[in-house]
Structure formats: structure tokens, C-alpha cells
Design a protein around this motif. Structure first.
Motif, short mmCIF file in Angstrom:
data_model
loop_
_atom_site.label_atom_id
_atom_site.label_comp_id
_atom_site.label_asym_id
_atom_site.label_seq_id
_atom_site.Cartn_x
_atom_site.Cartn_y
_atom_site.Cartn_z
N UNK B 134 0.88 -1.17 0.00
CA UNK B 134 0.00 0.00 0.00
C UNK B 134 0.91 1.22 0.00
N UNK B 138 -2.23 6.04 -0.45
CA UNK B 138 -3.22 5.25 -1.21
C UNK B 138 -4.56 5.19 -0.49
N UNK B 139 -4.54 5.10 0.83
CA UNK B 139 -5.81 5.16 1.58
C UNK B 139 -6.36 6.57 1.53
N UNK B 160 -11.42 4.67 9.28
CA UNK B 160 -10.56 5.50 8.44
C UNK B 160 -10.13 6.75 9.19
#
Lengths: 385, 385
Positions: B134, B138-139, B160
Motif C-alpha cells: 500500500x 493510497x488510503x 478510516x
């Protein structure tokens, strides 16, 4: 003992969730606080409801035979008597919804079915005996079962119990859940997420604890008193993935891995006679495994509707959706009206795929996917209560 | 002033419910307590997530170019180095999900894609650069909107936000509701019922009070500080139906009667700048009027899905269902699988019709009903969260 990844079919995990017994402690609630809880004992009516004939609406109590032939062009006059007074063949008296029917009366004329003129009521409609009346026992006969044990109470059940004279009742306690964080992430996203998920599904969080070693987890599991323990993280195959070893040590592992994706490292077992689930530590996998298996178990215990907490909608796929044979896949979808489009497979690594998604669809283990235009069932992430 | 029953169309009542403004007070919550609440302010990411490239799963960090040509029948050996150590072209190191990618590595081989033999890892699959990784941001990119103000928080949103370093946030308070019992029933079934209904729809009960006179109700309404006041009973046309007069005296009546059945005596208005609904005192009518109009208002304020709190199912009618022109009718149904049958019209007087029923269907004002065999949408009384 060497662990080999040999996942059980999703159906085995669902079956496990459907079989877990639970001796729910009961607690007393006032009627107002009991909506949404599961009734612990049968409740029957101590008296008939209503216990006397009552008026179904505001109007005029009278003898129905006196209204025969009445109409807009043939009003029949009746002498008005006071509220609650005896009603004779030639008279009528005002009555309100819920009031006992005055003696002598056998029907209640609606306010719009007659008109007061001086000391008289001009009846403009013919009504039958019993009209506008709720007879003794019509809501409920004496001794009749009002609500059976095991029923999740709706607001109207509460109203009926109130009419029947009940003030307090015993319900099943909400399922109590312990969360043990056994992962090795710097920042825990799973604890707050699982707290919200458990509450959404009718459970109650007893404690959220961080465990840092197999010994620590083992001693917690041995003395576990919550109805369900959710361990998070430590499902992997490295030395520091101690959760499985702990559970093997102090309880039993029934299922080590499930053919679901994301979330395939889910582990199911028991310790101290209570179910234990070890959820993957990766937040997206944790969410998916929880939703498919833990939510199913908790919602059944709590009497909540559905295996999944989300409302459904039929949508048409705008592009084809590919699925791997042998995995029950949770494909996150963007949904726009009644069309849906799956997110990229690469997004399977990202929690943000579940926040960008409007919902998901399930692709069974024997499915290779669906072509564009296919109608599928979507579960809507926003549509939960 | 003479009141004449001249009900407004249901659409007018729905429109009223959809227009009521609300300045929700905000309150601070921990992440775990915020699921299901409506976020009060935009939340952005203070840093990129992840802030360094991390491994997406447990496995071996390596340089993807070194795996070119590897296969089950052509395993390529790499020298194993310790976790976190620099990875060279000829080496690979163990890495766990969520761990920073070791320097030198550009991909992570899955545990099932290679095998440890002594001091070496035999690579059995060729992977591309970036696989199993990741990447930074990217998140979420730095400064990116994580959750917008006004969004009802789902568990994955909370996860999140946690990853992004948030610990507390401000959400809209649950709508506060006052209940005033103004009916003249001997035993109140509406208070406990409405408490359950309001909570089901995301509201909070501030107080439930019994009012016995117009003056008492007027003084309550004048100083009302709850977001919504539900007065129950006193919608009728008799002297003791003082609720309407009270509201006319201290506020305004916007709608006096609605073409819904049961529940047609519903009154809508405002006092002290806040919406007031006077619900019929008959429990069944109270339930129906609440579900159609009050639930709609509260659910919108609380960010809950749907105008109605119930899940839906398509069912086939086993007998014809007759409806009166000019009334939006709430026809209670017994439902068995995907067939439904309406209860007798005479049951319109009885609360027990809503406890015997499995759900209901809505028949629009211009509908004369449906023939047997017709597919209709049923709302399921048991399927609420």
C-alpha cells in the motif's frame, strides 16, 4: 503443530454462527424502555381489553335501530342527553373515543353523520348495531397471549401491553461482547470500528482491551464471561500471531480460515463455553468478516432482522464483475440509482474501498461473476439503522 | 372560530415534514461512540495514509524484478534477511501486514507464493512491482476530505478517521423530542409506544408529561425548547379536545387534518419556532400518523435511511384489497413468505390489528385498491433496527 491454510466453506462459518447457544440473562424494563428488546416470558392479558364496550371514535351513542331510514334528505331527530347518561330509543348522547358506551346504546354515530340542532341530534346516516363500538375483549380476550416469549418488541406491542395493564416486563439483556486487540498495528482502527458495529447489531461492549502476548490473551479467554469475544489480529502464520495458539491452548478452534474474501483468515472457536471469533487485523478484512459472520450471530441473539444489517436494492451492473471460483467474495460497489459498478480488485487491500463504496454484493463460491447489465442484489452501506 | 374537517393531502403533510429546519446542537464524541451520528464538520487527513509504504499482507519483502520467471517448477532462491533489514536484489525479508516496507524492497510476496528452505526463500510466483504494497497516500492523500459534514458515520468511516489520527469528533446531537399526553384515556398506551418509536428513529426523549388543560399545554408550548413536540390526543372537535386551541393560541396551525387513514386527525404546526405535531389519541391512529409523518421528519434530521423505518418486501395479494378514493390508506397485512392478505376494514378501530399484522402497504389517494394476485410493496413491522 503445523498450521496449514485450509479454509472451511462460508456455509460452515454461517452454520457455526447459527448454532452458537446463548443463555441470555434477563432484566426488568419499563414499557417505554423495552422497545427493540426480546421479551423473556409469555405475557397474557389479565383482563379482557377493553373490559367494557367503548366508543371507537368521538360521536353520539344511540340505538342503531333508531337510525333506520335516515339520510341526508331524511334526517331523523333524536333528543340529546348528557355525556354518560342512559340512552333510550328516542335519545342520543355525546361520547368520546375510548369512553365506555353509555347504558342503553349499541352503536356510535360519527360526528360527520349527524348534526346538532338545538336540543336534538339530526341523524343523517343509518348505522348498524355495533358500529363505532369496540366490544369487550375485541382487542384481547382475557387470558389471551399478548406477546410470546422470544418476540422482539415493537412499539405497538408495547402499547397493547400498556392497555392490558402491564407496566414492567422482563427482557433478554443485550448480548455482551468483549473486544481484545491482539494486532500489531501502530494505530488501532479496529477497536472503534467494532464498537460501532456491535452496537449497530444490538450488542453491548463490556470491555475493549489491548493484549500483547499469548499469555495475556490466554488468561483473558480462560475466565471469559462475555457472551461473545472478538479477538482482532493475530490470525496470521508468524510467531507474533499468537491469537490462534492462545485459543488452541485454552479452548478449541472449530474453523481456521474461511473461503470468504476479504476476511479469509477468520477463525472461529470457543473458550470457557463461549464463542470466540478471531477477526483479521487488516481493517477491511475485519469489517467484511465481522459483517458476514459476527453480525449474523449477534443479530440472531438480539432478535434483529436479517443476516446482514443493510437494506437491499436490486441494481444493474454497468460493467462485468469477475469472481474467483472457491471464494465467497464481498465486492464493494459504487451505486447510482439502480446501477452499480464494482471497485477495482486492487482495492481489496484498502479500507478506503469500503468508505468510497455505497454498498456491496456477494458472489457465491461457485460464481465466476456476472456480465454487464446483470441484475444483482446490493447491500447498502448507508442504509443501516 | 368554527373548525371544519377539511384535511390536507398527504403530500402536504410530507412536504411539511421535509421542510422543518433544525439547528442541531453539536457535541463531542469519541470515535467509538460516534457510529450512527451525523458528522458536524468536514474532516480532512492531516497526513497521507499510509504515511510510508506498508505491506498489504504478511509475506516477504523483495525486489519484484528478482521474481521474473519464477514458478512452481522453477523456484528462484533469494537469501533471507531479518525483518526490517535492507533488501538487496538477491535477498528477501519477512514483513507483516501494516508494517513499513523495508528499504530496497518494492513488492511483497504472499506467504503461499514462496517457501522457506534453510537460509533461503524459494520464490514460486512472479510478481509485479507494487504488488502487496500500500503506497504512501493510497488510503488517503494529505488534505483529502475524509468524511464531509452532514454524513451519517458508518463503522468504516470511523476506522478510516482513526487511521488518519483522529480521536474525537463533533457530531450533531440526536433530535430531542418532548411528549405531551393531552388525551383523556384512562390508561395511556401512547407514551411508552412513542418513546420507543422516537428512539427507533434516532431521537431522544427529553420529557413525557401529562397535560390536563389548555392552559397547561399552552404554557408548555410557549417555552418549548425541544426540537420537536409530539402532543397526543385532543385532535377531536369536542370542548375537551384542547390541544388544537392551545396551539392556535400560542403558535400556528399549518395543517388541521390529513387525508391519511388511520390517523386523519393529525395536526401540524409550530410554536416558539419549533415544529409541533398533535397526534390522534387512538393508539392505532397515533402509530400510523407517527410512522408516516413524524418518523419521516425525525429520520431526516437524524440522518437515518428511508422515509419509513421498515424494510420492504414485494408480496402478492391473496385477495383483493379495496381502498377509498381520497385517502392514503395504511392497510395492515398478514404476510406469509411472499404473499400478503389485508386485515378486515373493521380492524381499523383496533390497535391489535397492528400487533397481529406483519406489516402494511400504502394505498395512494387516487387508488381504488388492487385485485388479488397483484404485486405490492409491503413494509415489514418486524424488520426495523
Amino acid at each position: 503443530m503445523q498450521r496449514i491454510y485450509s479454509p472451511a466453506p462460508a456455509a460452515t462459518a454461517f452454520d457455526w454462527a447459527d448454532r452458537q447457544p446463548w443463555s441470555a440473562p434477563v432484566l426488568e424494563k419499563t414499557l417505554a424502555d423495552a422497545v427493540g428488546f426480546v421479551l423473556a416470558q409469555d405475557l397474557v392479558a389479565a383482563t379482557a381489553i377493553p373490559s367494557v364496550a367503548i366508543s371507537a371514535h368521538d360521536g353520539f351513542a344511540l340505538q342503531a335501530a333508531e337510525t333506520l331510514g335516515a339520510g341526508d334528505y331524511n334526517p331523523l331527530p333524536l333528543r340529546l342527553v348528557g355525556a354518560g347518561e342512559h340512552v333510550n330509543p328516542g335519545s342520543a348522547g355525546p361520547v368520546f373515543a375510548g369512553d365506555p358506551l353509555p347504558e342503553g346504546a349499541d352503536a356510535v354515530l360519527g360526528l360527520d353523520q349527524g348534526e346538532i340542532r338545538g336540543a336534538n341530534l339530526d341523524v343523517a346516516t343509518s348505522i348498524a348495531p355495533g358500529e363505532g363500538v369496540i366490544q369487550i375483549g375485541e382487542e384481547c380476550r382475557r387470558g389471551q397471549l399478548l406477546v410470546p416469549a422470544g418476540k422482539r418488541l415493537r412499539a405497538q406491542d408495547i402499547a397493547r401491553l400498556s392497555l392490558a395493564g402491564h407496566d414492567r416486563l422482563t427482557v433478554r439483556q443485550a448480548p455482551r461482547v468483549n473486544i481484545c486487540l491482539a494486532g500489531h498495528f501502530q494505530r488501532d482502527a479496529n477497536g472503534p470500528m467494532l464498537t460501532g458495529l456491535v452496537r449497530r447489531d444490538g450488542g453491548e461492549i463490556v470491555a475493549t482491551r489491548r493484549v500483547r502476548s499469548a499469555n495475556e490473551l490466554t488468561s483473558l479467554l480462560i475466565s471469559e464471561s462475555a457472551d461473545l469475544t472478538l479477538v482482532v489480529g493475530g490470525t496470521g502464520y508468524a510467531d507474533r500471531d499468537f491469537a490462534v495458539a492462545s485459543l488452541q491452548h485454552c479452548g478449541t478452534v472449530a474453523v481456521d480460515g474461511v473461503t470468504i474474501h476479504p476476511g479469509g483468515s477468520l477463525i472461529l472457536g470457543e473458550s470457557n463455553g463461549r464463542p470466540v471469533m478471531i477477526l483479521p487485523g487488516t481493517p477491511l478484512a475485519c469489517l467484511c468478516a465481522y459483517d458476514l459472520v459476527a453480525a449474523r450471530l449477534l443479530r440472531r441473539w438480539a432478535g434483529r432482522p436479517g443476516d446482514l444489517p443493510y437494506r437491499q436494492r436490486e441494481v444493474s451492473l454497468t460493467r462485468k464483475l469477475v469472481s474467483r471460483i472457491g471464494l465467497l467474495e464481498i465486492a464493494r460497489l459504487r451505486i447510482d440509482g439502480d446501477t452499480g459498478e464494482s471497485l477495482a480488485v486492487a482495492d481489496d487491500r484498502l479500507l478506503s474501498s469500503s468508505t468510497r463504496a455505497d454498498g456491496f454484493t456477494l458472489l457465491a463460491e461457485n460464481s465466476e461473476g456476472y456480465p454487464a447489465g446483470c441484475r444483482i442484489t446490493a447491500y447498502l452501506y448507508d442504509e443501516y439503522d
